[in-house]
Write an enzyme that holds these catalytic residues in place. Structure first.
Site, PDB file in Angstrom:
ATOM      1  N   GLY A  31       0.784  -1.225   0.000  1.00  0.00           N
ATOM      2  CA  GLY A  31       0.000   0.000   0.000  1.00  0.00           C
ATOM      3  C   GLY A  31       0.816   1.275   0.000  1.00  0.00           C
ATOM      4  O   GLY A  31       0.269   2.347  -0.264  1.00  0.00           O
ATOM      5  N   CYS A 240     -27.418  -8.364 -17.244  1.00  0.00           N
ATOM      6  CA  CYS A 240     -26.785  -8.096 -18.532  1.00  0.00           C
ATOM      7  C   CYS A 240     -27.772  -8.423 -19.654  1.00  0.00           C
ATOM      8  O   CYS A 240     -28.377  -9.494 -19.662  1.00  0.00           O
ATOM      9  CB  CYS A 240     -25.513  -8.927 -18.673  1.00  0.00           C
ATOM     10  N   CYS A 243     -25.855 -11.507 -21.784  1.00  0.00           N
ATOM     11  CA  CYS A 243     -25.636 -12.847 -21.241  1.00  0.00           C
ATOM     12  C   CYS A 243     -26.540 -13.139 -20.036  1.00  0.00           C
ATOM     13  O   CYS A 243     -26.547 -14.248 -19.533  1.00  0.00           O
ATOM     14  CB  CYS A 243     -24.178 -13.043 -20.846  1.00  0.00           C
ATOM     15  N   CYS A 265     -22.346  -6.543 -19.651  1.00  0.00           N
ATOM     16  CA  CYS A 265     -21.168  -6.756 -18.815  1.00  0.00           C
ATOM     17  C   CYS A 265     -20.037  -5.860 -19.281  1.00  0.00           C
ATOM     18  O   CYS A 265     -19.780  -5.742 -20.477  1.00  0.00           O
ATOM     19  CB  CYS A 265     -20.696  -8.208 -18.906  1.00  0.00           C
ATOM     20  N   CYS A 271     -18.529 -12.042 -20.389  1.00  0.00           N
ATOM     21  CA  CYS A 271     -19.819 -12.009 -21.074  1.00  0.00           C
ATOM     22  C   CYS A 271     -19.814 -12.991 -22.255  1.00  0.00           C
ATOM     23  O   CYS A 271     -20.763 -13.763 -22.433  1.00  0.00           O
ATOM     24  CB  CYS A 271     -20.101 -10.596 -21.564  1.00  0.00           C
TER      25      CYS A 271
END
Lengths: 289, 190
Positions: A31, A240, A243, A265, A271
Site C-alpha cells: 500500500g 446483462c 448474457c 457486462c 460475457c
C-alpha cells in the site's frame, strides 16, 4: 515476431532493474507508494505508461498477456498495448482471463477469480488518495508517515452529510493491512471487495506521477466506511442484456436518441464466455439454427 | 586468482534470464516462505547460485552493495565489479548486503528507511544452510493461512517486524533455492 530493434520488452535493462527494485519494495510495504524514475514511453500519459512499465519489468518470454480497458479486451488502449508487447517482447496474448499469466488492466478487476501464478497490473492516473484533499506532496507524504487519515474520513462524512450516503463510486479508498490508505485506481467500488485476499499479485503503476505500489496475495484490504454507513459494493440494478448475468458489473449503453438503453457486462471475456455457454439476456435471443 | 572467474558466470541472455529471475524473486517476496528457484548466474564461491542471480537481476552502478566478511573475497568483489558495477560499501550505506547470517551481524546497522520513505531500506541476501527442518511459522501479507520456514534466527526478524513499515527485507538462499522474508511478515518460533 519480436522486433529486434528493441530490447526484450522495450525498456533497457538498467531501467527494468530500477523498476523491479521499486516493485519489490512495494511488495514489502503493501500500500505504500514507492517513487520510481518513470520513463517516457511511446504513448501519452493517461494511456497507461505506468502500467506498461510495470508490465515490461515483469514479462518473461513464457508469459501470456491479457490487456483490458474498463473490462474490455477490444478497445483502442487494450489492443494497442497488447500489440506493443507482442511486438517488443514476442509474448503470446489472449483475451481469456484464465489463460493469462499477466493481466494489465485499466479500471476494472476481471469477473473471473484470479489464481496464484497470475499478476494483475493496474494503470493508475493519480496514486495519492489524499491528493484532492491536500495538494502538497510534502504534506501527504507526512500524513502517510503519521497515519494521519482523519481528512479522508471527513471527506467520506461530508458525502453522507450532503447526499445521505457515501457517494464515492470509483477510486474508493482502502486501508491496507491496517496501515496505509491506498487508492485502488479508478476501479468501480463494486470491485473493491476483490482487492483483499486475492490469490494473484497486484501491482499498481502510475507513470506521470512516478509511483509504484503493490498488494501481495492474501493481503487484508478494507474499504473505508463508518459503522452506521457500511461500505456497499454497488452496481447497476439490472441483468446483462447480452448474457443475462445478474452478478457482473454492467456498462450502460445509450442505444438511440429516444432514451433507449441497454446494460451489458463491462468484462467482455466474462460475457462472451457466458454466451458461449448458452446464457442469454434480454437483447440476445436464442440464435435460430 | 584467475581472471576467468571474474569474467564468466553472468547471464547468457541477460534480458530473458533477468526477467525469469525477477519473476522468481517477485514470487518469493510476495509469498514469504515459499521456495522459488533462481538460476542463471554461476558466481564464484562462496556466493550461491541464487545469491549471484539476485545480484545480477537487481544490482547495478546505482545500488551500493555491502559484502559481509564471509563473502568479502577478491573473487566476489571482482565478479560484482565486472557483472554489476555496484560499489562495495560499509553496511550502513548499503542498498543490498550479501553474506552468511552470522557475518551480517549486527543487522541493526542496515538501513530501514525513514517514516517518509520506508522504501529506502536495505535488502539482505542471506546465505543459509538449508530450508529444512522448519523452525518458524510465518503469517502476514502474501500468506493465506500460515507457512513454515527455516530461519537462521527468530528474534531479529520479530524485532524487524515490530518496526513496520520500517525495516529491512531478506532473501534466504541455499544453492538455487530462495525464500523471501519481507519486513511485513510476522515470525513465530515453532
Amino acid at each position: 515476431m519480436t522486433d529486434q530493434a528493441y530490447n526484450f520488452a522495450y525498456l533497457d535493462e538498467q531501467t527494468k532493474r530500477m523498476i523491479r527494485r521499486a516493485i519489490l519494495k512495494g511488495i514489502a510495504v503493501p500500500g505504500y507508494q514507492v517513487p520510481f524514475a518513470s520513463r517516457e514511453m511511446p504513448m501519452p500519459y493517461g494511456w497507461g505508461t505506468g502500467g506498461v512499465q510495470v508490465t515490461a519489468a515483469c514479462l518473461t518470454p513464457e508469459d501470456v498477456l491479457k490487456v483490458i480497458d474498463q473490462g474490455a479486451d477490444d478497445t483502442t488502449n487494450a489492443v494497442s498495448i497488447r500489440a506493443f508487447f507482442a511486438r517488443t517482447a514476442g509474448v503470446a496474448t489472449t483475451e481469456a482471463t484464465a489463460q493469462a499469466s499477466v493481466i494489465q488492466t485499466r479500471h476494472r478487476i476481471p469477473e473471473a477469480p484470479l489464481t496464484e501464478g497470475q499478476i494483475l497490473v493496474y494503470q493508475v492516473p493519480i496514486p495519492e488518495p489524499l491528493r484532492f484533499l491536500e495538494p502538497r506532496e510534502s504534506e501527504t507524504r507526512r500524513m502517510h508517515a503519521l497515519e494521519d487519515y482523519g481528512l479522508m474520513h471527513v471527506k467520506l462524512y461530508e458525502d453522507i452529510a450532503r447526499h445521505g450516503e457515501i457517494a464515492t463510486a470509483y477510486a474508493y479508498p482502502v486501508k491496507v493491512e491496517g496501515r496505509y490508505v491506498m487508492d485502488p485506481s479508478p476501479i468501480p467500488k463494486f470491485d473493491n471487495p476483490k482487492l483483499g485476499g486475492m490469490a494473484a499479485i497486484q501491482l499498481f503503476g502510475a507513470g506521470r506521477e512516478q509511483r509504484i505500489y503493490a498488494l501481495p496475495p492474501y493481503t487484508r484490504v478494507v474499504s473505508l466506511d463508518f459503522e452506521d454507513h457500511p461500505f456497499v459494493a454497488s452496481k447497476a440494478d439490472h441483468a446483462c442484456d447480452l448474457c443475462g448475468s445478474e452478478v457482473s458489473y454492467l456498462d450502460e449503453v445509450i442505444t438511440d436518441d429516444r432514451g433507449s438503453r441497454m446494460f451489458c457486462c463491462s468484462d467482455t471475456d466474462y460475457c462472451a464466455g457466458r454466451r458461449d455457454a448458452g446464457h442469454r439476456g434480454r437483447l440476445s435471443p436464442e440464435e435460430v439454427a | 586468482m584467475s581472471q576467468d572467474h571474474v569474467l564468466t558466470g553472468g547471464f547468457a541472455a541477460p534480458p530473458q534470464e533477468a526477467a525469469r529471475a525477477f519473476r522468481a524473486a517477485l514470487e518469493a517476496m510476495a509469498r514469504p516462505g515459499r521456495v522459488q528457484m533462481l538460476r542463471g548466474a554461476e558466481p564464484p564461491e562462496p556466493l550461491s547460485v541464487a545469491a549471484g542471480t539476485l545480484l545480477l537481476t537487481l544490482c547495478d552502478t546505482t545500488t551500493p552493495v555491502h559484502l559481509a566478511p564471509s563473502h568479502d573475497t577478491a573473487a566476489v568483489r571482482g565478479w560484482i565489479a565486472f557483472h554489476c558495477g555496484a560499489p562495495v560499501v560499509p553496511a550502513e550505506e548499503a542498498a543490498f548486503a550479501v553474506g552468511r547470517w552470522d557475518a551480517l551481524q549486527p543487522v541493526t546497522r542496515f538501513a530501514i528507511g525513514t517514516a517518509d520513505y520506508p522504501d529506502r531500506s536495505a535488502t539482505l541476501i542471506v546465505e543459509t544452510e538449508g530450508m529444512a527442518p522448519p523452525n518458524a511459522t510465518l503469517t502476514g501479507p502474501g500468506i493465506e493461512l500460515s507457512h513454515p520456514a527455516r530461519l537462521p534466527e527468530i528474534a531479529a526478524f520479530q524485532a524487524n517486524r515490530a518496526g513496520f513499515p520500517l525495516g529491512f527485507d531478506c532473501y534466504l538462499c541455499v544453492g538455487p533455492e530462495v525464500i523471501g522474508l519481507p519486513r511485513s511478515t510476522i515470525v513465530e518460533a515453532l
